[in-house]
Write a protein that holds these residues in place. Sequence first.
Motif, PDB file in Angstrom:
ATOM      1  N   LEU A 129     -33.364 -20.608  42.751  1.00  0.00           N
ATOM      2  CA  LEU A 129     -32.729 -21.810  43.332  1.00  0.00           C
ATOM      3  C   LEU A 129     -31.950 -21.230  44.679  1.00  0.00           C
ATOM      4  CD1 LEU A 129     -32.599 -24.928  43.904  1.00  0.00           C
ATOM      5  CD2 LEU A 129     -30.311 -24.599  42.361  1.00  0.00           C
ATOM      6  N   ARG A 152     -24.138 -28.019  49.858  1.00  0.00           N
ATOM      7  CA  ARG A 152     -23.212 -29.322  49.878  1.00  0.00           C
ATOM      8  C   ARG A 152     -23.728 -30.527  50.377  1.00  0.00           C
ATOM      9  NH1 ARG A 152     -18.409 -27.115  46.959  1.00  0.00           N
ATOM     10  NH2 ARG A 152     -18.224 -29.135  46.287  1.00  0.00           N
ATOM     11  N   GLY A 212     -26.481 -32.076  48.590  1.00  0.00           N
ATOM     12  CA  GLY A 212     -27.490 -32.642  47.532  1.00  0.00           C
ATOM     13  C   GLY A 212     -28.803 -32.102  47.354  1.00  0.00           C
ATOM     14  N   GLY A 262     -29.585 -28.804  46.583  1.00  0.00           N
ATOM     15  CA  GLY A 262     -29.792 -27.880  45.304  1.00  0.00           C
ATOM     16  C   GLY A 262     -29.927 -29.055  44.118  1.00  0.00           C
ATOM     17  N   ARG A 263     -29.321 -29.840  44.051  1.00  0.00           N
ATOM     18  CA  ARG A 263     -29.522 -30.655  42.993  1.00  0.00           C
ATOM     19  C   ARG A 263     -30.979 -31.642  43.061  1.00  0.00           C
ATOM     20  NH1 ARG A 263     -25.446 -35.858  40.903  1.00  0.00           N
ATOM     21  NH2 ARG A 263     -27.082 -36.850  39.714  1.00  0.00           N
ATOM     22  N   ASN A 278     -20.821 -17.883  39.041  1.00  0.00           N
ATOM     23  CA  ASN A 278     -21.546 -18.683  39.947  1.00  0.00           C
ATOM     24  C   ASN A 278     -21.431 -20.150  39.834  1.00  0.00           C
ATOM     25  OD1 ASN A 278     -23.258 -19.704  41.823  1.00  0.00           O
ATOM     26  ND2 ASN A 278     -25.069 -18.241  41.291  1.00  0.00           N
TER      27      ASN A 278
END
Length: 140
Positions: A72, A80, A82, A84-85, A111
């Motif tokens: 990922l 920051r 959103g 990655g989520r 991490n």
Amino acid sequence: MEIRQATTVAELLAAEHLYDGPAREDWAARFLAAAGHLMLIAYEEDGFPAGFVSGIEMLHPDKGAEMCLYELSVDESRRRRGIGRALTEALVAEARARGCQGAWVPVDTDNEAALATYRSAGAADEGGFAMLGWTFGGDD
Ligand SMILES: CC(C)(COP(=O)(O)OP(=O)(O)OC[C@H]1O[C@@H](n2cnc3c(N)ncnc32)[C@H](O)[C@@H]1OP(=O)(O)O)[C@@H](O)C(=O)NCCC(=O)NCCS
């Protein structure tokens, strides 16, 4: 932002800035052709690949199929927000849709960003693991 599954070598190569190292065309082609391998890429409106997640469906006689979140990454300038989520949630949703029994990801214990991202996407801690490896350095 739109998340799409990569289906061409060109799409995989265009996301190279997000990888740990340079992409190779033959490896990209092999990835696409391999059963159970997938990459989801988050595109901005202008087509810039802002992040990706890759997964591999792993099979075992007593476990059925499980999705391993392999990599990922979000472009440093786009973190920051959103992404990655959203990518993690998209891979987990795809795992469910494929009938996987679950999904898992190995993470370095220091991490913080990755741990926070996976937890915010609903992952639970499953204990600590040591990782050992063999390096061959072969051509393929
Ligand atoms: C890990 C990574 C993909 C997160 O991507 P991102 O788009 O910045 O993450 P998001 O904005 O979606 O954040 C998801 C959650 O994690 C939290 N988070 C993200 N980065 C964080 C950080 N550095 N420290 C603490 N929390 C963090 C966010 O606050 C958010 O929490 P919330 O949903 O409760 O509000 C990104 O930092 C990255 O590419 N890191 C380098 C590659 C890497 O380590 N990959 C993981 C390999 S296992």
